[in-house]
Write a protein that holds these residues in place. Structure first.
Motif, PDB file in Angstrom:
ATOM      1  N   ILE A   1      26.541  59.384 102.196  1.00  0.00           N
ATOM      2  CA  ILE A   1      26.793  58.133 103.365  1.00  0.00           C
ATOM      3  C   ILE A   1      25.938  58.798 104.520  1.00  0.00           C
ATOM      4  CG2 ILE A   1      28.678  57.620 104.760  1.00  0.00           C
ATOM      5  CD1 ILE A   1      30.669  58.069 102.644  1.00  0.00           C
ATOM      6  N   LYS A   2      25.177  57.970 105.134  1.00  0.00           N
ATOM      7  CA  LYS A   2      24.493  58.159 106.349  1.00  0.00           C
ATOM      8  C   LYS A   2      25.058  58.083 107.695  1.00  0.00           C
ATOM      9  CE  LYS A   2      20.345  56.324 103.918  1.00  0.00           C
ATOM     10  NZ  LYS A   2      19.737  57.705 103.380  1.00  0.00           N
ATOM     11  N   VAL A   3      25.044  59.345 108.263  1.00  0.00           N
ATOM     12  CA  VAL A   3      26.154  59.538 109.223  1.00  0.00           C
ATOM     13  C   VAL A   3      25.124  59.587 110.788  1.00  0.00           C
ATOM     14  CG1 VAL A   3      27.857  60.974 110.509  1.00  0.00           C
ATOM     15  CG2 VAL A   3      27.946  60.617 108.009  1.00  0.00           C
TER      16      VAL A   3
ATOM     17  N   LEU B   1      23.188  63.753 107.929  1.00  0.00           N
ATOM     18  CA  LEU B   1      23.355  63.429 109.137  1.00  0.00           C
ATOM     19  C   LEU B   1      21.682  62.652 109.498  1.00  0.00           C
ATOM     20  CD1 LEU B   1      24.516  63.848 111.577  1.00  0.00           C
ATOM     21  CD2 LEU B   1      23.223  65.972 112.049  1.00  0.00           C
ATOM     22  N   VAL B   2      21.810  61.631 110.123  1.00  0.00           N
ATOM     23  CA  VAL B   2      20.569  60.811 110.202  1.00  0.00           C
ATOM     24  C   VAL B   2      19.976  60.483 111.514  1.00  0.00           C
ATOM     25  CG1 VAL B   2      20.442  59.503 108.083  1.00  0.00           C
ATOM     26  CG2 VAL B   2      21.715  58.480 110.227  1.00  0.00           C
ATOM     27  N   ALA B   3      21.298  60.967 112.572  1.00  0.00           N
ATOM     28  CA  ALA B   3      20.854  60.777 113.982  1.00  0.00           C
ATOM     29  C   ALA B   3      21.899  61.234 114.701  1.00  0.00           C
ATOM     30  CB  ALA B   3      20.452  59.517 114.531  1.00  0.00           C
ATOM     31  N   CYS B   4      21.729  61.777 115.869  1.00  0.00           N
ATOM     32  CA  CYS B   4      22.728  61.937 117.041  1.00  0.00           C
ATOM     33  C   CYS B   4      22.706  61.353 118.254  1.00  0.00           C
ATOM     34  CB  CYS B   4      22.711  63.480 117.422  1.00  0.00           C
ATOM     35  SG  CYS B   4      23.173  64.425 115.715  1.00  0.00           S
ATOM     36  N   LEU B   5      23.698  61.110 119.064  1.00  0.00           N
ATOM     37  CA  LEU B   5      23.691  60.280 120.370  1.00  0.00           C
ATOM     38  C   LEU B   5      24.173  61.570 121.329  1.00  0.00           C
ATOM     39  CD1 LEU B   5      25.340  57.228 119.674  1.00  0.00           C
ATOM     40  CD2 LEU B   5      22.872  57.287 120.245  1.00  0.00           C
TER      41      LEU B   5
ATOM     42  N   GLN C   1      19.225  50.380 116.425  1.00  0.00           N
ATOM     43  CA  GLN C   1      18.210  49.517 115.891  1.00  0.00           C
ATOM     44  C   GLN C   1      17.179  50.294 114.969  1.00  0.00           C
ATOM     45  OE1 GLN C   1      16.669  48.294 119.757  1.00  0.00           O
ATOM     46  NE2 GLN C   1      18.048  46.591 119.983  1.00  0.00           N
ATOM     47  N   GLU C   2      17.084  51.588 115.403  1.00  0.00           N
ATOM     48  CA  GLU C   2      15.925  52.299 114.713  1.00  0.00           C
ATOM     49  C   GLU C   2      16.386  53.056 113.563  1.00  0.00           C
ATOM     50  OE1 GLU C   2      13.672  54.561 117.650  1.00  0.00           O
ATOM     51  OE2 GLU C   2      13.180  52.822 118.636  1.00  0.00           O
ATOM     52  N   VAL C   3      17.702  53.582 113.284  1.00  0.00           N
ATOM     53  CA  VAL C   3      18.175  54.358 112.358  1.00  0.00           C
ATOM     54  C   VAL C   3      18.978  53.790 111.434  1.00  0.00           C
ATOM     55  CG1 VAL C   3      19.269  56.577 111.765  1.00  0.00           C
ATOM     56  CG2 VAL C   3      18.043  56.451 113.968  1.00  0.00           C
ATOM     57  N   ALA C   4      19.004  53.615 110.203  1.00  0.00           N
ATOM     58  CA  ALA C   4      19.603  53.036 109.139  1.00  0.00           C
ATOM     59  C   ALA C   4      20.751  53.997 108.762  1.00  0.00           C
ATOM     60  CB  ALA C   4      18.997  52.880 107.776  1.00  0.00           C
TER      61      ALA C   4
ATOM     62  N   ILE D   1      27.671  49.199 111.560  1.00  0.00           N
ATOM     63  CA  ILE D   1      27.877  50.638 111.347  1.00  0.00           C
ATOM     64  C   ILE D   1      29.377  50.845 111.730  1.00  0.00           C
ATOM     65  CG2 ILE D   1      27.521  52.952 112.184  1.00  0.00           C
ATOM     66  CD1 ILE D   1      24.593  51.824 113.097  1.00  0.00           C
ATOM     67  N   ARG D   2      29.975  51.483 110.701  1.00  0.00           N
ATOM     68  CA  ARG D   2      31.317  51.697 110.835  1.00  0.00           C
ATOM     69  C   ARG D   2      31.912  53.021 111.692  1.00  0.00           C
ATOM     70  NH1 ARG D   2      29.281  49.861 106.099  1.00  0.00           N
ATOM     71  NH2 ARG D   2      30.448  48.469 104.839  1.00  0.00           N
ATOM     72  N   PRO D   3      32.607  52.868 112.692  1.00  0.00           N
ATOM     73  CA  PRO D   3      32.833  53.852 113.580  1.00  0.00           C
ATOM     74  C   PRO D   3      34.165  54.545 113.019  1.00  0.00           C
ATOM     75  CG  PRO D   3      32.901  51.625 114.479  1.00  0.00           C
ATOM     76  CD  PRO D   3      33.018  51.415 113.161  1.00  0.00           C
ATOM     77  N   VAL D   4      33.960  55.973 113.123  1.00  0.00           N
ATOM     78  CA  VAL D   4      35.170  56.956 113.103  1.00  0.00           C
ATOM     79  C   VAL D   4      35.217  57.695 114.323  1.00  0.00           C
ATOM     80  CG1 VAL D   4      35.734  58.976 111.986  1.00  0.00           C
ATOM     81  CG2 VAL D   4      34.885  57.167 110.471  1.00  0.00           C
ATOM     82  N   VAL D   5      36.566  57.163 114.981  1.00  0.00           N
ATOM     83  CA  VAL D   5      36.642  57.580 116.404  1.00  0.00           C
ATOM     84  C   VAL D   5      37.662  58.684 116.626  1.00  0.00           C
ATOM     85  CG1 VAL D   5      36.545  56.767 118.824  1.00  0.00           C
ATOM     86  CG2 VAL D   5      35.584  55.431 117.148  1.00  0.00           C
ATOM     87  N   GLY D   6      37.412  59.773 117.286  1.00  0.00           N
ATOM     88  CA  GLY D   6      38.248  60.728 117.528  1.00  0.00           C
ATOM     89  C   GLY D   6      38.665  60.835 119.172  1.00  0.00           C
ATOM     90  N   THR D   7      38.026  59.851 120.067  1.00  0.00           N
ATOM     91  CA  THR D   7      38.093  59.899 121.255  1.00  0.00           C
ATOM     92  C   THR D   7      39.492  59.236 121.632  1.00  0.00           C
ATOM     93  OG1 THR D   7      35.786  59.341 121.561  1.00  0.00           O
ATOM     94  CG2 THR D   7      37.039  59.074 123.521  1.00  0.00           C
ATOM     95  N   SER D   8      40.271  59.978 122.292  1.00  0.00           N
ATOM     96  CA  SER D   8      41.672  59.603 122.765  1.00  0.00           C
ATOM     97  C   SER D   8      41.301  58.911 124.195  1.00  0.00           C
ATOM     98  CB  SER D   8      42.705  60.498 122.906  1.00  0.00           C
ATOM     99  OG  SER D   8      42.353  61.528 123.736  1.00  0.00           O
TER     100      SER D   8
END
Length: 265
Positions: free
Chosen positions: A3-5, A30-34, A65-68, A93-100
């Motif tokens: 699974i590409k994350v 892990l394919v990229a970070c923001l 756009q640039e990362v699969a 892209i499927r989000p998994v969000v831990g931001t409250s």
């Protein structure tokens, strides 16, 4: 097949734990970070992160756009988290969000977008499995002991109060508790806020101190008795099992799920 994350917020305490978790999980890649400060660098260039030649982007749209990628793990602040989640859904892209701290309106917007695009999304106010069980127990207890108050304690850098976990706990309690106002009918606060926030008669108290991570007590009172349901996270590794579970589960969803308990059932 792995699974590409993509991970948003890799320098944060939660984000850095997530980077290590993904790096150590054989079925994840892990394919990229923001990150708002390190555009154009690699993960290996950031102190205390693994030696990985994984690109870092500042602009989430350029990244998507640039990362699969299959999944976005977002562990940032509410404003950035909402933007990242909305864009991820638009790019399938499927989000998994831990931001409250998301508002009900924001969650509805994301839920509608998730449903329209037929793509999974998990938003969890708390990824610690023990904390989720605490919420479930709290919901059950409220049916029999409706006089209840919540005390949540977090580190002093947390931006939102009350915590998303406390709000979620109160919402779950409301599902089984008959609505009532607690305390003396003539009660008054000598100092504003002394009795904490209030929702449907339930009082929520927020504590913010250095040295804390994430802690919550749900206290019930009845004739001649009290019941306390308590959970403590002493470090951020406690959240990683829930994040890992969510990454594996979100791949199979076609709608937004709010709360880790929904995928534990």
């Amino acid at each position: 097949m792995s699974i590409k994350v993509i991970i948003a917020g890799p320098r944060g305490k939660m984000g850095s734990e997530a980077v290590n978790m993904v790096n150590n999980e054989e079925s994840f890649e892990l394919v990229a970070c923001l990150d708002r400060k390190n555009h154009g660098k690699k993960v290996k260039d950031i102190d205390n992160l693994p030696d990985l030649y994984v690109p870092i982007f500042e602009d989430p749209e350029v990244c998507f756009q640039e990362v699969a990628a299959d999944v976005l793990i977002d562990l940032t602040a509410p404003d950035a988290g909402f933007l990242h989640t909305k864009l991820a859904l638009q790019y399938n892209i499927r989000p998994v969000v831990g931001t409250s701290g998301f508002s009900a309106e924001q969650i509805k917007t994301l839920s509608d977008l998730s449903g329209t695009n037929n793509i999974g999304c998990i938003i969890a106010p708390n990824f610690a499995v023990g904390a989720v069980l605490m919420m479930q127990f709290a919901k059950t207890a409220a049916k029999y002991l409706p006089d209840v108050e919540i005390i949540e304690k977090h580190h002093d850098q947390k931006l939102d109060a009350p915590s998303g976990s406390a709000v979620k706990t109160a919402d779950m309690i409301k599902e089984t508790r008959e609505s009532k106002q607690q305390g003396h009918p003539d009660e008054r606060e000598i100092m504003n806020g002394a009795r904490g926030a209030e929702t449907d008669g339930i009082r929520i108290h927020s504590v913010r101190l250095p040295g804390l991570v994430a802690h919550q007590e749900v206290i019930y009172g009845g004739p001649g008795q009290t019941l306390t349901i308590k959970h403590d996270s002493y470090n951020r590794q406690s959240f990683m099992d829930g994040v890992k579970l969510s990454v594996n589960e979100v791949i199979n969803l076609n709608k937004l799920v709010y709360g880790l308990e929904k995928i534990l059932e």
